[in-house]
Design a protein around this motif. Structure first.
Motif, PDB file in Angstrom:
ATOM      1  N   LYS A 120       0.861  -1.230   0.111  1.00  0.00           N
ATOM      2  CA  LYS A 120      -0.106  -0.095   0.305  1.00  0.00           C
ATOM      3  C   LYS A 120       0.858   0.826  -0.187  1.00  0.00           C
ATOM      4  CE  LYS A 120      -3.115   2.265   2.985  1.00  0.00           C
ATOM      5  NZ  LYS A 120      -4.468   2.355   3.857  1.00  0.00           N
ATOM      6  N   LEU A 121       0.504   2.433  -1.132  1.00  0.00           N
ATOM      7  CA  LEU A 121       1.463   3.586  -0.450  1.00  0.00           C
ATOM      8  C   LEU A 121       0.671   4.344   0.542  1.00  0.00           C
ATOM      9  CD1 LEU A 121       3.239   5.412  -2.070  1.00  0.00           C
ATOM     10  CD2 LEU A 121       1.351   5.919  -3.711  1.00  0.00           C
ATOM     11  N   VAL A 122       2.120   4.854   1.317  1.00  0.00           N
ATOM     12  CA  VAL A 122       1.660   5.359   2.813  1.00  0.00           C
ATOM     13  C   VAL A 122       2.444   6.056   2.659  1.00  0.00           C
ATOM     14  CG1 VAL A 122       2.005   5.224   4.852  1.00  0.00           C
ATOM     15  CG2 VAL A 122       2.001   3.285   3.732  1.00  0.00           C
ATOM     16  N   SER A 123       2.465   6.972   1.926  1.00  0.00           N
ATOM     17  CA  SER A 123       3.380   8.518   1.690  1.00  0.00           C
ATOM     18  C   SER A 123       4.325   8.200   0.486  1.00  0.00           C
ATOM     19  CB  SER A 123       3.834   8.677   2.566  1.00  0.00           C
ATOM     20  OG  SER A 123       4.989   8.706   2.510  1.00  0.00           O
ATOM     21  N   ILE A 124       3.856   9.188  -0.059  1.00  0.00           N
ATOM     22  CA  ILE A 124       4.859   9.632  -1.698  1.00  0.00           C
ATOM     23  C   ILE A 124       5.531  11.129  -1.814  1.00  0.00           C
ATOM     24  CG2 ILE A 124       2.994  10.122  -2.763  1.00  0.00           C
ATOM     25  CD1 ILE A 124       4.661   9.337  -4.640  1.00  0.00           C
ATOM     26  N   VAL A 125       6.455  11.517  -1.776  1.00  0.00           N
ATOM     27  CA  VAL A 125       6.916  12.638  -1.749  1.00  0.00           C
ATOM     28  C   VAL A 125       7.878  13.558  -3.328  1.00  0.00           C
ATOM     29  CG1 VAL A 125       8.480  14.550  -0.685  1.00  0.00           C
ATOM     30  CG2 VAL A 125       6.928  13.172   0.357  1.00  0.00           C
ATOM     31  N   ASN A 126       7.619  14.321  -3.964  1.00  0.00           N
ATOM     32  CA  ASN A 126       8.834  14.823  -4.926  1.00  0.00           C
ATOM     33  C   ASN A 126       9.775  15.824  -3.888  1.00  0.00           C
ATOM     34  OD1 ASN A 126       9.855  16.123  -7.077  1.00  0.00           O
ATOM     35  ND2 ASN A 126       8.316  16.421  -8.329  1.00  0.00           N
ATOM     36  N   LEU A 127      11.069  15.229  -4.077  1.00  0.00           N
ATOM     37  CA  LEU A 127      12.291  15.420  -3.498  1.00  0.00           C
ATOM     38  C   LEU A 127      13.019  16.538  -4.325  1.00  0.00           C
ATOM     39  CD1 LEU A 127      13.249  12.626  -1.105  1.00  0.00           C
ATOM     40  CD2 LEU A 127      12.068  15.005  -0.123  1.00  0.00           C
TER      41      LEU A 127
END
Length: 153
Positions: A112-119
């Protein structure tokens, strides 16, 4: 299997179950090879006769780290992340082992995708993982893994 081409497609999966891998049977040969590779030859893993007669599980069990090392194998059955310059296994976080995996048990992964960030162009995706054991109520483990993806565009 879900195919992901960019950050936007990945982000659309936030909070959702991405998928479930196929079952994989953990054999004594695989356990022994892992023991050789990691120099961890504890009898509960490699001595079949002793584990059967003296061990608490009636059989050998897979190394916990063997089951964790299968994460990329299972993840690539669940998600096909394309259009990449590079993919990095960034971290394994908060893995909690709930039950040992006996030899010849089949396991699979739910992600499951819990979090996603564009760094600044690098996608940092935290994936919630549960490794199920066929026929067992409790999972082998639950936790999170983090992958970094550098998409081409």
């Amino acid at each position: 299997m879900v195919t992901i081409h960019n950050f936007t497609e990945f982000e659309a999966l936030l909070g959702k179950e991405i998928g479930t891998s196929a079952w994989h049977t953990i054999t004594q040969e695989q356990i022994n090879q892992f023991a050789d590779a990691t120099l961890d030859h504890q009898w509960i893993h490699v001595d079949e006769e002793r584990a059967k007669n003296e061990g608490p599980f009636g059989a050998t069990i897979a190394h916990g780290y063997l089951t964790v090392s299968l994460l990329p194998f299972f993840w690539h059955q669940i998600a096909d992340v394309q259009n990449l310059k590079m993919e990095i296994n960034y971290s394994v976080e908060s893995i909690k082992f709930a039950q040992p995996v006996k030899v010849n048990s089949s396991v699979r992964l739910i992600a499951k995708l819990v979090s996603i960030v564009n760094l600044r162009g690098i996608t940092k995706a935290s994936i919630g993982v549960t490794m199920e054991i066929d026929g067992e109520k409790k999972p082998a483990y639950t936790g999170e893994v983090v992958f970094l993806y550098h998409f081409k565009d």
